[in-house]
Scaffold this active site. Structure first.
Site, short mmCIF file in Angstrom:
data_model
loop_
_atom_site.label_atom_id
_atom_site.label_comp_id
_atom_site.label_asym_id
_atom_site.label_seq_id
_atom_site.Cartn_x
_atom_site.Cartn_y
_atom_site.Cartn_z
N LYS A 1 0.82 -1.22 0.00
CA LYS A 1 0.00 0.00 0.00
C LYS A 1 0.86 1.28 0.00
O LYS A 1 0.51 2.25 -0.65
CB LYS A 1 -0.95 0.00 1.20
CG LYS A 1 -2.03 -1.08 1.10
CD LYS A 1 -2.98 -1.02 2.27
CE LYS A 1 -3.95 -2.20 2.20
NZ LYS A 1 -4.98 -2.13 3.24
N ASP B 1 -9.77 2.45 3.13
CA ASP B 1 -9.82 1.60 4.33
C ASP B 1 -10.52 2.29 5.50
O ASP B 1 -11.37 1.70 6.17
CB ASP B 1 -8.40 1.20 4.77
CG ASP B 1 -7.81 0.13 3.89
OD1 ASP B 1 -8.58 -0.65 3.29
OD2 ASP B 1 -6.57 0.05 3.80
N ALA C 1 -1.72 -0.25 8.92
CA ALA C 1 -3.16 -0.48 9.09
C ALA C 1 -3.77 0.59 9.99
O ALA C 1 -4.84 1.13 9.69
CB ALA C 1 -3.40 -1.87 9.67
P1 ATR Z 1 0.41 -3.25 9.06
O1 ATR Z 1 0.69 -2.60 7.75
O2 ATR Z 1 -0.49 -4.47 8.98
O3 ATR Z 1 -0.04 -2.29 10.09
P2 ATR Z 1 3.03 -3.18 10.18
O4 ATR Z 1 3.24 -1.85 9.59
O5 ATR Z 1 4.12 -4.20 10.15
O6 ATR Z 1 1.80 -3.90 9.50
O7 ATR Z 1 2.54 -2.98 11.71
C1 ATR Z 1 2.26 -4.04 12.53
C2 ATR Z 1 1.74 -3.51 13.85
O8 ATR Z 1 1.49 -4.62 14.74
C3 ATR Z 1 2.74 -2.63 14.58
O9 ATR Z 1 2.02 -1.68 15.34
C4 ATR Z 1 3.45 -3.63 15.49
O10 ATR Z 1 4.05 -3.06 16.63
P3 ATR Z 1 5.54 -2.42 16.51
O11 ATR Z 1 5.35 -1.08 15.85
O12 ATR Z 1 6.02 -2.33 17.90
O13 ATR Z 1 6.34 -3.37 15.65
C5 ATR Z 1 2.29 -4.48 15.90
N1 ATR Z 1 2.74 -5.80 16.36
C6 ATR Z 1 3.32 -6.76 15.61
N2 ATR Z 1 3.59 -7.85 16.36
C7 ATR Z 1 3.17 -7.56 17.63
C8 ATR Z 1 3.16 -8.26 18.87
N3 ATR Z 1 3.66 -9.51 18.97
N4 ATR Z 1 2.64 -7.65 19.96
C9 ATR Z 1 2.14 -6.40 19.88
N5 ATR Z 1 2.12 -5.66 18.72
C10 ATR Z 1 2.62 -6.24 17.62
#
Ligand code: ATR
Length: 265
Positions: A73, A109, A138
């Site tokens: 995106k 979205d 997201a």
């Molecule tokens: P997307 O585009 O789906 O939002 P992303 O940009 O990789 O994907 O973001 C993933 C989100 O999920 C982030 O907010 C991430 O937290 P961090 O910014 O600290 O990485 C969160 N996330 C991923 N794994 C996680 C976990 N195990 N516990 C809590 N938050 C998590």
């Protein structure tokens, strides 16, 4: 006797990686059928190195519109020559089309999420205290349209608190809704929220998401932007005995907005 003119078949597609699971073709087929439009809607699996070339070729071949899903995106946003305000605030697009030879992009979205909550689930957002979990693409994609619904406040909590703070800093100048940011740990001392939205990728990756019980009051609502599977977030909501929805309603609503862009009434 005159021959009936041949029916035009329009081509649309969704591009992502992975893509096999995408429900978008079925959703768009239903929209097309309802409008009497002959639509071929494909799933396209793209690698990062050929994403831009696939998009260019699709429109060069007369394609009508593309949906963009994870993880492209933001890449798609950077390819656009014209973008909507929602796309610019999200710095990401999920909908592409061509106008006067220019690649145009929108992000439906957030408007889709708002529509799903307010109309599919009859949950007006005005005056509500909203918590968003996650500060990735997201989350960023939905904040401006949620604020447009005039909630009382919006708090973003993220594992990495600095990322939540950065989103707030970028979005606050564009809204009068009070925006705050913090860590997931801070939530242990947080008040209860009316609406709790999971925008983390934990459902996708099957990772646990530990949340305290104090976040929910008896009328709280939970919404998981993930769809089609039971997630730790939905399990938490069930344990709090609050009403919860998965992201399918948002998927359909964002798709409808894309379809209306490609095929205006
Ligand atoms: P997307 O585009 O789906 O939002 P992303 O940009 O990789 O994907 O973001 C993933 C989100 O999920 C982030 O907010 C991430 O937290 P961090 O910014 O600290 O990485 C969160 N996330 C991923 N794994 C996680 C976990 N195990 N516990 C809590 N938050 C998590």
């Amino acid at each position: 006797m005159t021959d009936k003119p041949p029916t035009t078949t329009y081509r649309c597609a969704v591009i992502g990686n992975p893509i096999a699971h995408s429900r978008s073709p079925d959703i768009h087929a239903a929209f097309a059928q309802a409008r009497g439009i002959n639509l071929q809607y494909d799933r396209i699996l793209a690698e990062a190195e050929n994403f831009a070339a696939i998009v260019a070729q699709f429109f060069a071949d007369g394609g009508r519109g593309l949906n963009i899903t994870l993880p492209y995106k933001e890449t798609a946003y950077r390819l656009c020559e014209q973008t909507s305000a929602d796309a610019r605030l999200a710095e990401a697009v999920n909908t592409l089309w061509q106008e006067n030879g220019k690649l145009c992009g929108d992000n439906t979205d957030g408007r889709g999420l708002r529509h799903a909550l307010e109309h599919e689930h009859a949950y007006p957002l005005a005056g509500k205290h909203i918590l968003i979990l996650g500060a990735g693409g997201a989350a960023r994609g939905v904040i401006a349209p949620l604020c447009a619904a005039r909630p009382a406040s919006l708090h973003i909590a993220n594992r990495t608190a600095a990322k939540a703070a950065a989103i707030i800093a970028a979005q606050q100048p564009h809204t009068t809704v009070p925006l705050t940011a913090g860590s997931l740990e801070d939530l242990a001392a947080a008040p209860a929220y009316d609406l709790i939205i999971n925008a983390t990728s934990t459902g996708l990756t099957d990772q646990p998401l530990a949340l305290p019980a104090n976040l929910a009051h008896c009328n709280s609502r939970a919404y998981d932007m993930q769809y089609g599977k039971s997630t730790p977030f939905l399990a938490w909501a069930a344990a709090q005995q609050i009403t919860a929805h998965d992201g399918y309603s948002m998927l359909v609503a964002q798709a409808r907005l894309s379809f209306q862009q490609w095929f205006p009434l």
